[in-house]
Design an enzyme around this catalytic site. Structure first.
Site, PDB file in Angstrom:
ATOM      1  N   LYS A 158      34.431  43.755  39.337  1.00  0.00           N
ATOM      2  CA  LYS A 158      33.873  43.985  40.671  1.00  0.00           C
ATOM      3  C   LYS A 158      33.188  45.355  40.764  1.00  0.00           C
ATOM      4  O   LYS A 158      32.278  45.539  41.563  1.00  0.00           O
ATOM      5  CB  LYS A 158      34.965  43.897  41.740  1.00  0.00           C
ATOM      6  CG  LYS A 158      35.760  42.600  41.765  1.00  0.00           C
ATOM      7  CD  LYS A 158      34.928  41.427  42.237  1.00  0.00           C
ATOM      8  CE  LYS A 158      35.753  40.201  42.572  1.00  0.00           C
ATOM      9  NZ  LYS A 158      36.334  39.515  41.412  1.00  0.00           N
TER      10      LYS A 158
HETATM   11  C1  LIG Z   1      36.486  38.230  41.169  1.00  0.00           C
HETATM   12  C2  LIG Z   1      36.999  37.881  39.841  1.00  0.00           C
HETATM   13  C3  LIG Z   1      36.653  36.677  39.224  1.00  0.00           C
HETATM   14  C4  LIG Z   1      35.803  35.620  39.905  1.00  0.00           C
HETATM   15  O1  LIG Z   1      34.462  36.011  40.064  1.00  0.00           O
HETATM   16  P1  LIG Z   1      33.507  35.252  41.101  1.00  0.00           P
HETATM   17  O2  LIG Z   1      32.259  36.023  41.105  1.00  0.00           O
HETATM   18  O3  LIG Z   1      34.223  35.279  42.419  1.00  0.00           O
HETATM   19  O4  LIG Z   1      33.358  33.865  40.601  1.00  0.00           O
HETATM   20  C5  LIG Z   1      37.124  36.450  37.938  1.00  0.00           C
HETATM   21  N1  LIG Z   1      37.917  37.340  37.312  1.00  0.00           N
HETATM   22  C6  LIG Z   1      38.282  38.493  37.883  1.00  0.00           C
HETATM   23  C7  LIG Z   1      39.181  39.418  37.151  1.00  0.00           C
HETATM   24  C8  LIG Z   1      37.821  38.815  39.147  1.00  0.00           C
HETATM   25  O5  LIG Z   1      38.179  39.982  39.704  1.00  0.00           O
END
Ligand SMILES: *Cc1c(COP(=O)(O)O)cnc(C)c1O
Length: 495
Positions: free
Chosen positions: A113
């Protein structure tokens, strides 16, 4: 570049306006009216660019209401060496022949993120200035763990903003909760909400659409915006690392320029994989995008059958950031897969809200099959994959990346496969320790960090190493019905 609604229900706006609004006020998500195209010469000129230079070029294609200087300032601030501990920012690492991990967790919170949320606050502050907003922007975030911390860290002490995070009580890991509670800063707030992530997300979406609440917030000199992946400013930065991964593989001699590669993406809200689809549409040689789900396999079912059905038990798994049944960004994908049929998207989203399900036409299914494949791994398989890959390849996976590795191995079409590695393994140390040791431990997550580092020789991520030493803010628990009140409470306390 204009941005239009996936539901054909709003005037087009420029990027800055789309970013300030977060989502289309009358429902729907903003998408670019056209997708910029890069020919072979333009792609070839990107091979030797570092991450920041690449980001500047790609962002400029979508942000033509921003000057080159503005974009440059924002990118330099976001992907600075003090924030990312690897010179590539998002390095590609070989797991074994033909399989690579794109490590998206070298930022300040150890999760992917950060790739978007280090940039979003800068995008938002510049967008506010451009659109003449002089109100304080209040960021509301529903989080399954990683977004919350990354958003808190990104917005911490950014002038003209405050941020309120809602996460499911007991639905995030001990480390994730501790990360959120130790953010500090003068404008960051967190609430644990009784319910699961979908309950949290739905309640926050309702707050965004609650006119009485909006009027009250406006009267207090504030305006809501979103840091969830429904905001275009969240999605756009993610397109960059697909290009970065490809160019690194060319530079390392693992592929020849022009070769197609595949990506497998551990998926929740469909933001990450959708960014990959944009990269593919722009001309990056990507064969298939493989959507990997955990036991909450609503997306895998949808991609295989064409019916999206959220009427199923919500499972809490050892890959909690993918514990999602309503995948928001799918709306954007459906818009393009339906040939930009806003009426069809509106009908599907209304059916989803009312009955929890919808089915797409055969034409949409066929369009999806051209670019997408999918698979799912349950919790036990996830642990087995972590154990196997560490034993065979000496590479330590987190649970989300492990789900993707399992699905990737089942979708080998003979091309180089890159798995998006979305979290550092220490972020989910309980499950990763269990996988490596072959048994569950009673020790707390915090005690397990050091033990796992000793056992594997893989150092603890700097963002997680000093958690216990930091001052902790109080833990507030509320119900979904109390969210609006909590928001107003925070705003009034700041006046
Ligand atoms: C947010 C997240 C995801 C999922 O990603 P999206 O963009 O919501 O599909 C997968 N793995 C981790 C560790 C995340 O923090």
């Amino acid at each position: 570049m204009r941005y239009i609604s996936t539901r054909d229900n709003a005037e087009s706006v420029q990027a800055a306006e789309a970013i300030v609004r977060g989502m289309v006020p009358q429902g729907g998500l903003y998408v670019p009216q056209e997708i910029p195209q890069l020919d072979e010469a333009a792609l070839g000129a990107m091979v030797d660019l570092g991450y920041q230079a690449l980001a500047k070029e790609i962002l400029a294609l979508y942000l033509d209401d921003f000057s080159a200087e503005e974009i440059s300032t924002m990118v330099d601030a976001a992907y600075d060496a003090s924030r990312f501990d690897d010179a590539e920012v998002a390095p590609v690492v070989k797991i074994h022949d033909g399989l690579f991990a794109l490590e998206l967790w070298h930022g300040p919170t150890a999760a992917f993120k950060d790739m978007a949320l280090q940039l979003l606050p800068h995008l938002l502050v510049h967008s506010m200035k451009k659109t003449g907003v002089d109100k304080e922007v209040v960021i509301l975030v529903a989080t399954s763990g990683d977004t919350g911390k990354a958003a808190l860290e990104g917005f911490k002490d950014v002038d003209g903003t405050s941020i309120i995070c809602f996460y499911p009580d007991g639905g995030v890991s001990e480390v994730q909760e501790l990360q959120m509670l130790t953010t500090g800063g003068s404008n960051t707030y967190t609430f644990a909400v009784k319910g699961n992530f979908d309950d949290c997300q739905s309640a926050v979406k309702e707050a965004f659409a609650n006119e009485a609440l909006l009027a009250e917030v406006d009267a207090l000199g504030c305006q809501f915006s979103s840091a969830n992946s429904i905001n275009w400013g969240r999605l756009l930065p993610q397109i960059v690392y697909y290009f970065a991964a490809y160019m690194q593989l060319v530079r390392k001699g693992e592929i020849t320029f022009g070769d197609a590669i595949d990506f497998t993406v551990p998926t929740g809200n469909f933001g990450n994989i959708l960014a990959g689809w944009f990269a593919r549409e722009m001309g990056l040689p990507i064969g298939k995008l493989v959507c990997a789900s955990n036991a909450n396999d609503v997306l895998d079912d949808f991609i295989r059958t064409g019916t999206y059905d959220a009427n199923r038990p919500f499972m809490k798994t050892n890959s909690p950031s993918m514990d999602i049944l309503i995948s928001s960004n799918l709306e954007r994908f459906l818009y393009f897969m339906s040939g930009r049929d806003g009426a069809a998207v509106t009908a599907d989203m209304q059916a989803l809200a009312k009955d929890g399900r919808y089915s797409v036409s055969d034409a949409v299914r066929e369009n999806m099959a051209q670019v997408l494949a999918s698979g799912a791994e349950n919790e036990a398989q996830t642990l087995a994959i972590i154990g196997d890959v560490f034993a065979k390849d000496g590479y330590l996976l987190d649970t989300h990346t492990a789900v993707a590795v399992g699905v990737a191995e089942a979708h080998n079409e003979g091309r180089v496969m890159v798995v998006d590695s979305t979290a550092n393994p220490y972020k989910f140390v309980g499950a990763v320790s269990e996988a490596v040791n072959g048994e569950k431990s009673d020790a707390s997550d915090l005690d397990l960090l050091g033990a796992l580092a000793e056992k594997t020789g893989v150092p603890v991520h700097p963002a997680l190493a000093d958690l216990t030493a930091k001052p902790r803010s109080e833990r507030h628990v509320i119900t979904t019905a109390e969210i609006n009140e909590a928001v107003l409470g925070v705003i009034k306390s700041r006046k």
